[in-house]
Enzyme design. Structure first.
Site, short mmCIF file in Angstrom:
data_model
loop_
_atom_site.label_atom_id
_atom_site.label_comp_id
_atom_site.label_asym_id
_atom_site.label_seq_id
_atom_site.Cartn_x
_atom_site.Cartn_y
_atom_site.Cartn_z
N HIS A 77 -66.93 -33.27 7.67
CA HIS A 77 -66.69 -32.84 6.30
C HIS A 77 -67.51 -33.68 5.33
O HIS A 77 -67.94 -34.80 5.65
CB HIS A 77 -65.20 -32.95 5.98
CG HIS A 77 -64.38 -31.89 6.64
ND1 HIS A 77 -63.04 -31.73 6.39
CD2 HIS A 77 -64.72 -30.92 7.52
CE1 HIS A 77 -62.58 -30.72 7.09
NE2 HIS A 77 -63.58 -30.21 7.80
N GLU A 79 -66.66 -35.31 2.68
CA GLU A 79 -66.04 -36.60 2.35
C GLU A 79 -66.30 -37.61 3.45
O GLU A 79 -66.59 -38.79 3.18
CB GLU A 79 -64.52 -36.43 2.17
CG GLU A 79 -64.12 -35.42 1.13
CD GLU A 79 -63.89 -34.01 1.69
OE1 GLU A 79 -63.01 -33.32 1.17
OE2 GLU A 79 -64.60 -33.61 2.65
N CYS A 105 -59.07 -32.22 3.10
CA CYS A 105 -58.11 -31.88 4.14
C CYS A 105 -57.29 -33.12 4.48
O CYS A 105 -57.57 -34.21 3.99
CB CYS A 105 -58.85 -31.36 5.38
SG CYS A 105 -59.75 -32.65 6.29
N CYS A 108 -59.52 -36.00 6.09
CA CYS A 108 -60.31 -36.70 5.08
C CYS A 108 -59.41 -37.50 4.14
O CYS A 108 -59.77 -38.61 3.73
CB CYS A 108 -61.16 -35.71 4.29
SG CYS A 108 -62.50 -34.99 5.27
#
Length: 150
Positions: A77, A79, A105, A108
């Site tokens: 992801h 992040e 999410c 993260c």
């Protein structure tokens, strides 16, 4: 007209997202401290791994809904990639703010909490109630960007 800081950083997240190789959702993230960009990240596969456009998207093939079964994705992801980039370059992100095209999410969120991120500004929601609950419990301020700001 000169953009606000939030507007400026959120516009940059959109540009960063254009580097994404994900077939389902393009996400960009910035880690910012004292109005300085510390690191950026976008979602996509690890360095040296073939992109999903070459090998296909397993989550799409299995019809996995957004927000579920993250472990089936070849990619990281945005992040996560921002945190990794900061670590690779020895940049302290404790006390930083995350600007992101999408809310994080739960995976993260756990990383952002432990990294010491104090605030998250995001452009779109993400279907993950656990992420919102953990961020609130940890005292991480989250805010949907509405076109205004600091």
């Amino acid at each position: 007209m000169r953009p606000t800081w939030d507007e400026y950083f959120m516009q940059i997240t959109q540009l960063v997202a254009t580097r994404s190789t994900c077939l389902r959702r393009q996400v960009g993230a910035l880690l910012v401290k004292d109005r300085n960009i510390l690191a950026t990240g976008y979602n996509g596969v690890p360095s040296g791994i073939r992109h999903c456009e070459e090998v296909g998207c397993l989550r799409e093939q299995l019809k996995v809904p957004s927000g579920e079964r993250h472990e089936l994705c070849r990619g990281l992801h945005a992040e996560q990639n921002a945190i990794i980039q900061a670590a690779r370059h020895g940049i302290n992100i404790q006390g930083a703010k995350l600007y992101c095209t999408d809310s994080p999410c739960s995976i993260c969120s756990k990383m952002l909490i432990n990294a010491g991120i104090e605030q998250i500004v995001y452009g779109r929601g993400y279907a993950d109630d656990l992420a919102r609950e953990m961020l609130a419990e940890a005292g991480v301020e989250t805010r949907l960007y509405n076109g205004e700001g600091a």
